[in-house]
Design a protein around this motif. Structure first.
Motif, PDB file in Angstrom:
ATOM      1  N   GLY A 169      -3.545  -9.262  -0.293  1.00  0.00           N
ATOM      2  CA  GLY A 169      -3.397  -9.395   1.148  1.00  0.00           C
ATOM      3  C   GLY A 169      -3.997  -8.282   1.981  1.00  0.00           C
ATOM      4  N   LEU A 170      -4.915  -7.526   1.415  1.00  0.00           N
ATOM      5  CA  LEU A 170      -5.546  -6.464   2.186  1.00  0.00           C
ATOM      6  C   LEU A 170      -6.543  -7.056   3.166  1.00  0.00           C
ATOM      7  CD1 LEU A 170      -4.484  -4.766  -0.298  1.00  0.00           C
ATOM      8  CD2 LEU A 170      -6.374  -3.243   0.188  1.00  0.00           C
ATOM      9  N   SER A 207      -4.022   4.799   6.884  1.00  0.00           N
ATOM     10  CA  SER A 207      -3.653   3.482   7.385  1.00  0.00           C
ATOM     11  C   SER A 207      -3.339   2.522   6.243  1.00  0.00           C
ATOM     12  CB  SER A 207      -4.780   2.921   8.250  1.00  0.00           C
ATOM     13  OG  SER A 207      -4.460   1.628   8.698  1.00  0.00           O
ATOM     14  N   ILE A 208      -4.116   2.599   5.162  1.00  0.00           N
ATOM     15  CA  ILE A 208      -3.881   1.737   4.001  1.00  0.00           C
ATOM     16  C   ILE A 208      -2.509   2.024   3.409  1.00  0.00           C
ATOM     17  CG2 ILE A 208      -4.614   1.279   1.618  1.00  0.00           C
ATOM     18  CD1 ILE A 208      -7.545   1.734   2.663  1.00  0.00           C
ATOM     19  N   GLU A 209      -2.191   3.295   3.233  1.00  0.00           N
ATOM     20  CA  GLU A 209      -0.890   3.655   2.664  1.00  0.00           C
ATOM     21  C   GLU A 209       0.253   3.195   3.563  1.00  0.00           C
ATOM     22  OE1 GLU A 209      -1.390   7.867   1.904  1.00  0.00           O
ATOM     23  OE2 GLU A 209      -1.979   7.441  -0.174  1.00  0.00           O
ATOM     24  N   LYS A 210       0.102   3.379   4.856  1.00  0.00           N
ATOM     25  CA  LYS A 210       1.152   2.979   5.798  1.00  0.00           C
ATOM     26  C   LYS A 210       1.300   1.456   5.855  1.00  0.00           C
ATOM     27  CE  LYS A 210       2.546   3.422  10.600  1.00  0.00           C
ATOM     28  NZ  LYS A 210       2.194   3.892  11.935  1.00  0.00           N
ATOM     29  N   THR A 211       0.196   0.751   5.903  1.00  0.00           N
ATOM     30  CA  THR A 211       0.221  -0.700   6.066  1.00  0.00           C
ATOM     31  C   THR A 211       0.730  -1.426   4.829  1.00  0.00           C
ATOM     32  OG1 THR A 211      -1.624  -0.570   7.626  1.00  0.00           O
ATOM     33  CG2 THR A 211      -1.196  -2.725   6.637  1.00  0.00           C
ATOM     34  N   TYR A 212       0.308  -0.970   3.644  1.00  0.00           N
ATOM     35  CA  TYR A 212       0.604  -1.722   2.426  1.00  0.00           C
ATOM     36  C   TYR A 212       1.651  -1.065   1.526  1.00  0.00           C
ATOM     37  CZ  TYR A 212      -3.563  -3.945   4.175  1.00  0.00           C
ATOM     38  OH  TYR A 212      -4.468  -4.566   4.999  1.00  0.00           O
ATOM     39  N   GLY A 213       2.108   0.138   1.890  1.00  0.00           N
ATOM     40  CA  GLY A 213       3.208   0.778   1.176  1.00  0.00           C
ATOM     41  C   GLY A 213       2.893   1.275  -0.226  1.00  0.00           C
ATOM     42  N   ARG A 214       1.632   1.476  -0.518  1.00  0.00           N
ATOM     43  CA  ARG A 214       1.215   2.015  -1.824  1.00  0.00           C
ATOM     44  C   ARG A 214       0.279   3.182  -1.599  1.00  0.00           C
ATOM     45  NH1 ARG A 214      -0.613  -2.861  -5.918  1.00  0.00           N
ATOM     46  NH2 ARG A 214       1.466  -3.281  -6.663  1.00  0.00           N
TER      47      ARG A 214
END
Length: 75
Positions: free
Chosen positions: A51-52, A15-22
Protein backbone atom coordinates in the motif's frame (compact mmCIF):
# COMPACT_ATOMS: atom_id res chain seq x y z
CA UNK A 1 27.81 22.37 12.37
CA UNK A 2 24.05 21.87 11.84
CA UNK A 3 22.70 18.71 10.29
CA UNK A 4 22.13 19.03 6.59
CA UNK A 5 18.69 18.17 5.24
CA UNK A 6 18.50 14.83 3.46
CA UNK A 7 18.58 14.94 -0.32
CA UNK A 8 17.34 12.55 -2.97
CA UNK A 9 15.43 9.43 -1.94
CA UNK A 10 16.49 9.83 1.70
CA UNK A 11 14.42 13.01 1.95
CA UNK A 12 11.33 10.78 1.91
CA UNK A 13 12.44 8.51 4.76
CA UNK A 14 10.91 10.42 7.73
CA UNK A 15 7.57 10.60 5.93
CA UNK A 16 7.72 6.90 5.01
CA UNK A 17 8.36 5.90 8.61
CA UNK A 18 5.58 8.13 9.91
CA UNK A 19 3.04 7.14 7.26
CA UNK A 20 3.57 3.38 7.24
CA UNK A 21 4.82 2.74 10.79
CA UNK A 22 7.96 0.83 9.81
CA UNK A 23 11.58 1.85 9.94
CA UNK A 24 13.15 2.31 6.52
CA UNK A 25 15.63 -0.44 7.39
CA UNK A 26 12.68 -2.87 7.49
CA UNK A 27 11.60 -1.73 4.02
CA UNK A 28 15.17 -2.14 2.76
CA UNK A 29 15.25 -5.72 4.05
CA UNK A 30 11.91 -6.52 2.40
CA UNK A 31 13.10 -5.13 -0.92
CA UNK A 32 16.37 -7.05 -0.76
CA UNK A 33 14.49 -10.27 0.00
CA UNK A 34 12.54 -10.09 -3.27
CA UNK A 35 13.75 -12.28 -6.12
CA UNK A 36 12.74 -9.63 -8.69
CA UNK A 37 15.37 -6.92 -8.87
CA UNK A 38 14.03 -4.66 -11.62
CA UNK A 39 13.24 -1.21 -10.31
CA UNK A 40 9.67 -0.77 -11.52
CA UNK A 41 8.70 -4.34 -10.63
CA UNK A 42 9.83 -3.68 -7.05
CA UNK A 43 7.98 -0.34 -6.97
CA UNK A 44 4.80 -2.04 -8.19
CA UNK A 45 5.20 -4.80 -5.61
CA UNK A 46 5.55 -2.29 -2.76
CA UNK A 47 2.47 -0.43 -3.97
CA UNK A 48 0.32 -3.52 -4.44
CA UNK A 49 1.47 -5.70 -1.54
CA UNK A 50 2.10 -2.99 1.05
CA UNK A 51 0.00 0.00 0.00
CA UNK A 52 2.86 2.43 -0.44
CA UNK A 53 2.44 5.46 -2.62
CA UNK A 54 4.44 5.62 -5.83
CA UNK A 55 6.91 8.27 -4.63
CA UNK A 56 7.63 6.46 -1.38
CA UNK A 57 8.06 3.09 -3.08
CA UNK A 58 10.27 4.62 -5.74
CA UNK A 59 12.47 6.35 -3.13
CA UNK A 60 13.00 3.13 -1.17
CA UNK A 61 13.87 1.06 -4.25
CA UNK A 62 16.16 3.75 -5.65
CA UNK A 63 18.02 4.00 -2.35
CA UNK A 64 18.45 0.23 -1.99
CA UNK A 65 19.63 -0.23 -5.55
CA UNK A 66 22.07 2.69 -5.38
CA UNK A 67 23.46 1.52 -2.04
CA UNK A 68 23.84 -2.06 -3.24
CA UNK A 69 25.56 -0.89 -6.42
CA UNK A 70 28.04 1.21 -4.41
CA UNK A 71 28.75 -1.71 -2.08
CA UNK A 72 29.29 -4.08 -5.00
CA UNK A 73 31.90 -1.72 -6.46
CA UNK A 74 33.84 -1.78 -3.18
CA UNK A 75 34.36 -5.52 -3.39
Amino acid sequence: MPDRPAKGPASYFPSIEKTYGRAVEEWFALIRAQPEQKHMALVSWLKEAHGLGHGHANALVAHVQATDKREAKKT
